[in-house]
Design a protein around this motif. Structure first.
Motif, PDB file in Angstrom:
ATOM      1  N   GLN A  44     -68.197  81.026  -5.610  1.00  0.00           N
ATOM      2  CA  GLN A  44     -68.730  79.673  -5.534  1.00  0.00           C
ATOM      3  C   GLN A  44     -67.709  78.774  -4.856  1.00  0.00           C
ATOM      4  O   GLN A  44     -66.513  78.984  -4.998  1.00  0.00           O
ATOM      5  CB  GLN A  44     -69.018  79.119  -6.927  1.00  0.00           C
ATOM      6  CG  GLN A  44     -70.055  79.885  -7.685  1.00  0.00           C
ATOM      7  CD  GLN A  44     -70.101  79.477  -9.144  1.00  0.00           C
ATOM      8  OE1 GLN A  44     -69.519  78.492  -9.543  1.00  0.00           O
ATOM      9  NE2 GLN A  44     -70.793  80.236  -9.951  1.00  0.00           N
ATOM     10  N   PRO A  70     -72.541  85.391  -8.449  1.00  0.00           N
ATOM     11  CA  PRO A  70     -73.024  84.017  -8.274  1.00  0.00           C
ATOM     12  C   PRO A  70     -73.258  83.306  -9.594  1.00  0.00           C
ATOM     13  O   PRO A  70     -73.328  83.926 -10.660  1.00  0.00           O
ATOM     14  CB  PRO A  70     -74.346  84.217  -7.520  1.00  0.00           C
ATOM     15  CG  PRO A  70     -74.811  85.553  -7.944  1.00  0.00           C
ATOM     16  CD  PRO A  70     -73.565  86.376  -8.152  1.00  0.00           C
ATOM     17  N   TYR A  71     -73.406  82.001  -9.524  1.00  0.00           N
ATOM     18  CA  TYR A  71     -73.680  81.169 -10.695  1.00  0.00           C
ATOM     19  C   TYR A  71     -74.936  81.642 -11.416  1.00  0.00           C
ATOM     20  O   TYR A  71     -75.027  81.570 -12.630  1.00  0.00           O
ATOM     21  CB  TYR A  71     -73.829  79.714 -10.241  1.00  0.00           C
ATOM     22  CG  TYR A  71     -74.039  78.746 -11.378  1.00  0.00           C
ATOM     23  CD1 TYR A  71     -72.973  78.361 -12.183  1.00  0.00           C
ATOM     24  CD2 TYR A  71     -75.291  78.222 -11.644  1.00  0.00           C
ATOM     25  CE1 TYR A  71     -73.149  77.473 -13.237  1.00  0.00           C
ATOM     26  CE2 TYR A  71     -75.480  77.332 -12.694  1.00  0.00           C
ATOM     27  CZ  TYR A  71     -74.413  76.963 -13.475  1.00  0.00           C
ATOM     28  OH  TYR A  71     -74.587  76.091 -14.514  1.00  0.00           O
TER      29      TYR A  71
END
Length: 89
Positions: A44, A70-71
């Motif tokens: 990120q 990823p988030y």
């Protein structure tokens, strides 16, 4: 960035200097020691999100799987992360 107790002072400086490397983007794998020591993969990037000119790169290290986490990753995917680091400027 978190300091690795196994790193030398020079290696810790090299890790800190990664934030100034050109071309960093999500998915970039970052290394030191002439590409021999894998630090993590950029998962990120936050650049001036809150209008305070903050810049944060989140690195995840999954061991042999160097894909970014990823988030939106599931709890199972997040559990595979061995280490993470946050670089803030």
């Amino acid at each position: 960035m978190a300091q690795n107790k196994d790193f030398t002072d020079k290696e810790n400086v090299d890790v800190a200097m990664l934030e100034y490397k050109d071309g960093i983007k999500v998915g970039s794998g970052l290394t030191i020691n002439d590409d021999k020591t894998y630090i993590g993969t950029v998962s990120q990037i936050y650049d001036n999100v809150h209008g305070h000119e903050e810049q944060v790169d989140v690195l995840t290290n999954n061991g042999n799987n160097r894909a970014a986490v990823p988030y939106s990753a599931s709890d199972a995917e997040r559990a595979q992360v061995h280490a993470y680091s946050v670089q803030a400027v």
